[in-house]
Design an enzyme around this catalytic site. Structure first.
Site, PDB file in Angstrom:
ATOM      1  N   ARG A 105       0.809  -1.221   0.000  1.00  0.00           N
ATOM      2  CA  ARG A 105       0.000   0.000   0.000  1.00  0.00           C
ATOM      3  C   ARG A 105       0.847   1.279   0.000  1.00  0.00           C
ATOM      4  O   ARG A 105       0.291   2.377  -0.010  1.00  0.00           O
ATOM      5  CB  ARG A 105      -0.930  -0.006   1.208  1.00  0.00           C
ATOM      6  CG  ARG A 105      -0.227   0.184   2.541  1.00  0.00           C
ATOM      7  CD  ARG A 105      -1.018  -0.260   3.758  1.00  0.00           C
ATOM      8  NE  ARG A 105      -2.330   0.300   3.895  1.00  0.00           N
ATOM      9  CZ  ARG A 105      -3.156  -0.029   4.915  1.00  0.00           C
ATOM     10  NH1 ARG A 105      -2.761  -0.909   5.839  1.00  0.00           N
ATOM     11  NH2 ARG A 105      -4.348   0.508   4.989  1.00  0.00           N
ATOM     12  N   LYS A 224     -12.837  -3.234  24.005  1.00  0.00           N
ATOM     13  CA  LYS A 224     -12.909  -4.613  23.520  1.00  0.00           C
ATOM     14  C   LYS A 224     -11.962  -5.494  24.323  1.00  0.00           C
ATOM     15  O   LYS A 224     -10.772  -5.202  24.434  1.00  0.00           O
ATOM     16  CB  LYS A 224     -12.551  -4.654  22.032  1.00  0.00           C
ATOM     17  CG  LYS A 224     -13.575  -3.976  21.133  1.00  0.00           C
ATOM     18  CD  LYS A 224     -13.060  -3.778  19.712  1.00  0.00           C
ATOM     19  CE  LYS A 224     -12.159  -2.573  19.614  1.00  0.00           C
ATOM     20  NZ  LYS A 224     -11.826  -2.204  18.223  1.00  0.00           N
ATOM     21  N   ASP A 257     -14.028  -4.643  13.766  1.00  0.00           N
ATOM     22  CA  ASP A 257     -14.892  -3.775  12.965  1.00  0.00           C
ATOM     23  C   ASP A 257     -16.360  -4.165  13.149  1.00  0.00           C
ATOM     24  O   ASP A 257     -17.240  -3.301  13.194  1.00  0.00           O
ATOM     25  CB  ASP A 257     -14.506  -3.875  11.490  1.00  0.00           C
ATOM     26  CG  ASP A 257     -13.052  -3.511  11.241  1.00  0.00           C
ATOM     27  OD1 ASP A 257     -12.542  -2.617  11.943  1.00  0.00           O
ATOM     28  OD2 ASP A 257     -12.426  -4.133  10.367  1.00  0.00           O
TER      29      ASP A 257
END
Length: 315
Positions: A105, A224, A257
């Site tokens: 990337r 989380k 997500d």
């Protein structure tokens, strides 16, 4: 529009066999990107969502737009870059462990995402702007775009949701920490993993972490905790919410997500803090049952069945 989000989505190549990538000869093509994952998961849960980015004007960029648009997400603000390529990801899989991830990337189209790519009115008309630390890490230009989007959202009283989403392959802890903490002071909802929170604050007690973020100015915190579930709090209360036991998972990528999408869905539907946390845990757990980053996200009826709130009828 319920939620607007933006960031890099890449074409993902997932090997059809386990073992070192050098021995993999066949791959399944799909997409991978934290923000588009959240957008797709929210759409499956019944919300109107927009995602924008900068992709290459190439076949991979067109594929990404096609897939995300096909999931019901609005991609009308995506910019096609004539000069730069769309980023790629390769996974390296081993039996029931987190896959290794290889990014291609550098200098991708999305790393040149900038403030000129923002549509003021598009952000203004959303209820929640969702951002992640990944976009902050891509480049200085992308980071400036995140700050500008936050400025727009604050001016227009749009709620801001933030998942730190640390990626050490993109930047170092020393570079990331002050920026992520600065962003945390500007958002309404923060969704860190326990290890991310410990890295940022130097403490690992969920209650203490939550109080620290609330003191910074966040209104809602959802931490989380993996298979243990999560700890959620706001200015009035805080509590642990048990997770779901998954005996055999296929792919853990996308679980965080899914958690974010489930939690934001609960907020949008007016659920209580605990109910939103339960939804988040369920969507995150279901994401691990299917190979791929976004393929396992459930519909509302599927997640209700998983949580035992609706009965499944198979025929």
């Amino acid at each position: 529009m319920d939620v607007v989000t933006f960031g890099e989505t890449m074409v993902l190549f997932n090997p059809d066999s386990n073992g070192p990538l050098r021995y993999a000869h066949r791959f399944t093509k799909s997409i991978g990107g934290a923000e588009s994952n959240v957008a797709i998961a929210l759409t499956r849960l019944g919300h109107e969502v927009g995602w924008f980015s900068r992709v290459g004007n190439d076949e991979f960029g067109k594929y990404i737009k096609s897939v995300i648009r096909g999931e019901g997400v609005d991609v009308s603000r995506v910019v096609e870059d004539e000069e730069r390529n769309t980023g790629l990801i390769f996974k390296e899989r081993f039996m029931h462990t987190d896959p290794n991830i290889y990014y291609y990337r550098k200098n991708s189209a999305t790393s040149f995402l900038n403030v000129d790519d923002l549509d003021y009115d598009y952000i203004k008309q959303s209820k929640i702007l969702h951002i992640t630390g990944i976009t902050l890490a891509l480049s200085k230009l992308a980071r400036e775009a995140v700050y500008k989007a936050i400025e727009i959202a604050k001016k227009e009283k749009v709620l801001i949701s933030f998942d730190p989403n640390m990626r050490f392959k993109l930047w170092s802890k020393e570079e990331a920490k002050p920026i992520l903490l600065d962003i945390a002071k500007k958002v309404d909802i923060i969704l860190p993993g326990i290890s991310e929170a410990e890295m940022l604050l130097g403490i690992n007690n969920p209650k203490e972490i939550s109080n620290r973020f609330l003191d910074m100015g966040c209104n809602t915190v959802a931490i989380k905790l993996g298979k243990e579930g999560c700890y959620v709090s706001d200015k009035n209360s805080g509590e642990f919410c048990d997770g779901y036991v998954i005996d055999k998972f296929e792919d853990t990528v996308g679980a965080g997500d899914g958690f974010a999408a489930g939690f934001l869905s609960g907020i949008l539907k007016g659920l209580s803090l605990k109910e939103s946390a339960q939804m988040a845990n369920a969507v995150g757990a279901m994401a691990t049952l299917v190979r791929g980053d976004m393929e396992g996200f459930p519909t509302t009826s599927q997640v209700m069945e998983f949580m035992g709130k609706e009965k499944y009828v198979d025929r």
